[in-house]
Motif scaffolding. Structure first.
Motif, PDB file in Angstrom:
ATOM      1  N   PRO A 276       0.793  -1.245   0.000  1.00 56.46           N
ATOM      2  CA  PRO A 276       0.000   0.000   0.000  1.00 56.46           C
ATOM      3  C   PRO A 276       0.821   1.290   0.000  1.00 56.46           C
ATOM      4  O   PRO A 276       0.479   2.224  -0.734  1.00 56.46           O
ATOM      5  N   ALA A 277       1.861   1.369   0.793  1.00 61.20           N
ATOM      6  CA  ALA A 277       2.602   2.638   0.823  1.00 61.20           C
ATOM      7  C   ALA A 277       3.250   2.903  -0.520  1.00 61.20           C
ATOM      8  O   ALA A 277       3.224   4.036  -1.030  1.00 61.20           O
ATOM      9  N   GLN A 280       0.560   3.878  -3.000  1.00 66.57           N
ATOM     10  CA  GLN A 280       0.095   5.238  -2.721  1.00 66.57           C
ATOM     11  C   GLN A 280       1.108   6.257  -3.241  1.00 66.57           C
ATOM     12  O   GLN A 280       0.734   7.261  -3.862  1.00 66.57           O
ATOM     13  N   ALA A 283       2.085   5.127  -7.829  1.00 68.23           N
ATOM     14  CA  ALA A 283       1.265   4.255  -8.671  1.00 68.23           C
ATOM     15  C   ALA A 283       1.658   4.380 -10.139  1.00 68.23           C
ATOM     16  O   ALA A 283       1.753   3.385 -10.861  1.00 68.23           O
ATOM     17  N   ALA A 315      -5.611   4.216  -5.080  1.00 62.69           N
ATOM     18  CA  ALA A 315      -4.243   4.078  -5.581  1.00 62.69           C
ATOM     19  C   ALA A 315      -4.166   2.969  -6.626  1.00 62.69           C
ATOM     20  O   ALA A 315      -3.502   3.106  -7.659  1.00 62.69           O
TER      21      ALA A 315
END
Lengths: 523, 523
Positions: A276-277, A280, A283, A315
């Motif tokens: 996820p990081a 985010q 992308a 994202a």
């Protein structure tokens, strides 16, 4: 360029007896000359007898001579010059620069195995000296080395006409181990195969080694391949290709009177996990890297990233949108063979039955061109449809959207064996990556962070292998110096007088090997 | 001595659901208490789930903790004291001194693997550091280590109730590699198995390790064994026993959705070649050594010398006469089980159909006693009757008389794969031995000079393995430190940040391993 359309057995050009196969220029669909008449069981018998007759002498050649052979082969391949590159371009549709790079990789690989042979660690010499006074029983003098398995059958791959073909990684590592090699050429590039085969024949001559150490056979059906794997003198098989092809060879090898190891590198979707990081933060650049890796060489790599796994959200949608945009401008590229092109169409059709289209590349303008395809499914759909796990060889990929990290972990656990697994991560993803790593280690032979799986370095630390169905033998790698271990077995010598011991095991250690002596590693 | 007649799953005693099996005291033919009710598929499922749940944690234990486990198991086995020896004597008919020696071997083996784990060479750490400036492409940071395959199914052997059974070589090497182990106990010695199993359970508790790392199952038929090898969580199999039993496991393992490696040690006749100068010089002492090795422990060793190969002549007749004389005074010895005794009778009957009797040992005086048998054939007869190649487990041997050295070489080439091959030679036989050696290297895992094959040293250099049908995997040994390699596979880590790398691969080399870094071995 001197193409005879013949096989190479015992250093001689030998005509086949079966229908001639012709390479097809995939860019035009036209057959190429000359035709290559296929071999039959008598040719396998002849090549097998010569390989067997050469085996005992070849396996006791000095490391220096064996290294010289590998280096001479590399030199002879380079001496083929542009003729090899031009023929390979015609037969595969691959661009010149790619084939020049592949030739450099092939020759570099041969020279790397020459250094490996000379370094001698592959002999794994272990010495436990006699302890005549030991109680309650004396200990004998025990010495172990590795010896080669025997003649090896190598099946060339379509997608690396040099690096995984006649003088590719399987041949180089088998010759390094001391095994004669009989190559069944891939029917897609018989001319390139003959040229490289001639280079090997010349190298054997220059090194004064028996011609039986190498043979090159052709054949369009299964006759030659099956006869080869069934030949009692063949002691191992190297194969790179389809899952069906690999499994057929495994079955044949298992049903022999003496079963033998098969190293088949078969199928992998090479999942990429966007954490996820990272997703985010970048992308768009991830999408760019992904599409570049996916479409490179029309996606015709075993390590092509065919699966992207991410948790749903904005994202991910940005990643998908950028990837779709890039893919739509991705040019159609000629695939290796009409058969591979047709299989790609079938594969994309199969994915389309269960997944939603995201984007397609530029429409093809010529025969056998690969139109890149991107599709998506939810993790629930992916888990419900085992057909989605099948590799589609070419520039097609599936994005799997998970509800949450728990579902992503569940999906990771449900994956079949893979050659590679990739994590795209930033610092804040480290804890999450740590929870995924144990699963990925169980699933893949190579784990990457913030890279793309295409591009397989030839070096000591590489693993090009993985759990079934990525390969048929999870204990092995087909790329890198450890590949030599596939063709070796240990033998122990108990109380042999020095005059009978193999050189590597003699008391004076004439090869200056770093041995394990009485449990202690020599410096 | 606290025998419950129960299995051990998750550290708990669990009752079976199938018919109870009873060990038979082979010296009396009487059943022993308690009965051991067999497990079913649910027990396999339960043990498999626990092993799987424990795997990721166990495989990342420190070398120190894993070594502590192996040493604690050894200590707990020793702490069983006379109870274990007494029970094993009842169950196997083996004498006290032999079982005491076997216990020492078993515990020594566990401690040897503890040292192996600590030394860390099994991790085979390879590092190729990043070369960001390399042309035409940068090189990533690539690091390789070995990780364990997964839970291993171990099938105990009848003839070594300690050293090849519940805590024997397969279990010790699998635990050393980081694999949980599920043992299917041999039905011949369930009480000894339970005692040793309890010792392992206690050791796991003392080390604070998950109970799922070990389970002990019973079962008289094939249900438990087949379910175990078919369990998707089992990733490798260790087996010592009959050819038929080993081949059945191989077939099951190959037919799984994910085929797995099987290390089956099956059958060997262990040929002994009497070379002419040695035979001429010391026929009588050779006969003495031979009969001693043949009849030791009623011949119930995988490496029992079942085949003697010599060239015809007076010296051979002297050898035969002395061996016959000694054999006639060789006492009948109780065999391990009624089944093994019956198979021995059948095997001798089969040999007798094609070979001539030379001598028989003293007549049995009790149940299940092995009467030693010596027979002879010509090499031509041997070559014409493949049935003569079958191992007869027990104190039976065949002398093969060759016309000349050419026929002896032909016979050597016709042999199936063997665990051992032995040369009896004097100085004048060296040239002849040199011509036989290449053949024997292709046939056997261990080659001896002027010794006898019984007695397998547990050390670095030992190979207890060999070409099919001696074993199902010629690349492996089941005795010695190299046995750990059977349960490992390589994984490559590309560009992982230090925080994600396994300890063995971290940049600072915290385990102080002797790594291969950029092609150079660290000192």
């Amino acid at each position: 360029m001197n193409l005879t359309g013949q096989m190479l057995i015992g250093g001689q050009s030998v005509s086949g007896t079966r229908e001639a196969l012709h390479a097809i220029n995939p860019a035009t669909g036209q057959p190429l000359q000359p035709g290559y008449a296929g071999g039959d069981q008598a040719h396998v018998e002849q090549a097998g007898a010569l390989a067997w007759a050469a085996f005992d002498a070849y396996r006791e050649t000095t490391p220096a001579l064996r290294a010289q052979l590998l280096e001479t082969i590399a030199g002879e391949i380079e001496a083929l010059g542009d003729a090899l590159i031009e023929r390979a371009m015609l037969e595969t549709g691959l661009p010149q620069a790619r084939l020049q790079g592949e030739r450099a990789r092939t020759c570099g690989q041969l020279r790397m195995f020459a250094r490996t042979v000379l370094a001698g660690e592959w002999l794994d010499v272990r010495v436990d000296q006699a302890q005549p006074a030991r109680q309650p029983l004396p200990r004998a003098d025990l010495r172990q080395r590795q010896i080669p398995l025997g003649p090896v059958a190598v099946f060339g791959a379509s997608n690396f006409p040099l690096a995984f073909s006649v003088a590719g990684g399987d041949t180089a590592s088998a010759l390094a181990a001391g095994c004669p090699v009989i190559v069944k050429a891939h029917s897609a590039h018989p001319g390139s195969s003959e040229l490289v085969g001639q280079a090997i024949v010349r190298a054997l001559q220059q090194c004064g080694l028996p011609a039986g150490i190498f043979a090159l056979l052709f054949g369009s059906g299964r006759e030659v391949g099956q006869a080869l794997v069934n030949d009692a003198r063949i002691k191992a098989v190297g194969f790179t290709g389809s899952r069906a092809g690999g499994l057929a060879l495994c079955q044949t090898a298992q049903q022999r009177a003496e079963p033998i190891p098969v190293y088949a590198e078969m199928s992998s979707t090479n999942p990429v996990f966007l954490l996820p990081a990272a997703l985010q933060a970048r992308a768009a650049s991830l999408a760019q890297g992904f599409v570049g890796s996916l479409t490179q060489g029309a996606g015709q790599f075993c390590t092509n990233p065919g699966l992207v796994v991410a948790v749903q959200g904005l994202a991910l949608e940005q990643f998908v949108a950028t990837a779709a945009e890039l893919l739509q401008h991705s040019a159609a590229q000629t695939m290796l063979t009409p058969g591979i092109w047709a299989a790609y169409q079938d594969g994309v059709d199969s994915l389309s039955r269960h997944a939603s289209p995201v984007a397609s590349g530029v429409l093809p303008t010529g025969p056998n061109q690969c139109q890149a395809q991107l599709l998506r499914v939810t993790a629930a759909e992916y888990l419900a449809n085992p057909a989605l796990q099948a590799e589609v060889f070419g520039a097609a990929a599936l994005i799997v959207q998970c509800r949450d990290e728990a579902e992503r972990l569940q999906l990771a656990e449900a994956l079949e064996g893979q050659l590679t697994a990739t994590l795209q991560l930033d610092d804040d993803d480290i804890a999450l990556a740590r929870s995924l790593l144990p699963v990925l280690e169980r699933k893949a032979g190579r784990i990457l962070v913030n890279g793309w799986p295409t591009g397989v370095e030839v070096c000591d630390a590489m693993v090009h292998g993985g759990p079934f169905p990525a390969t048929s033998d999870v204990r092995a790698t087909s790329v890198g110096t450890a590949a030599i271990q596939r063709f070796l077995r240990p033998v122990c010598y108990q109380d042999l007088p020095d005059a009978l011991l193999p050189t590597a095991l003699r008391h004076g250690n004439p090869l200056a090997l770093r041995r394990l002596v009485n449990g202690v590693r020599e410096g």
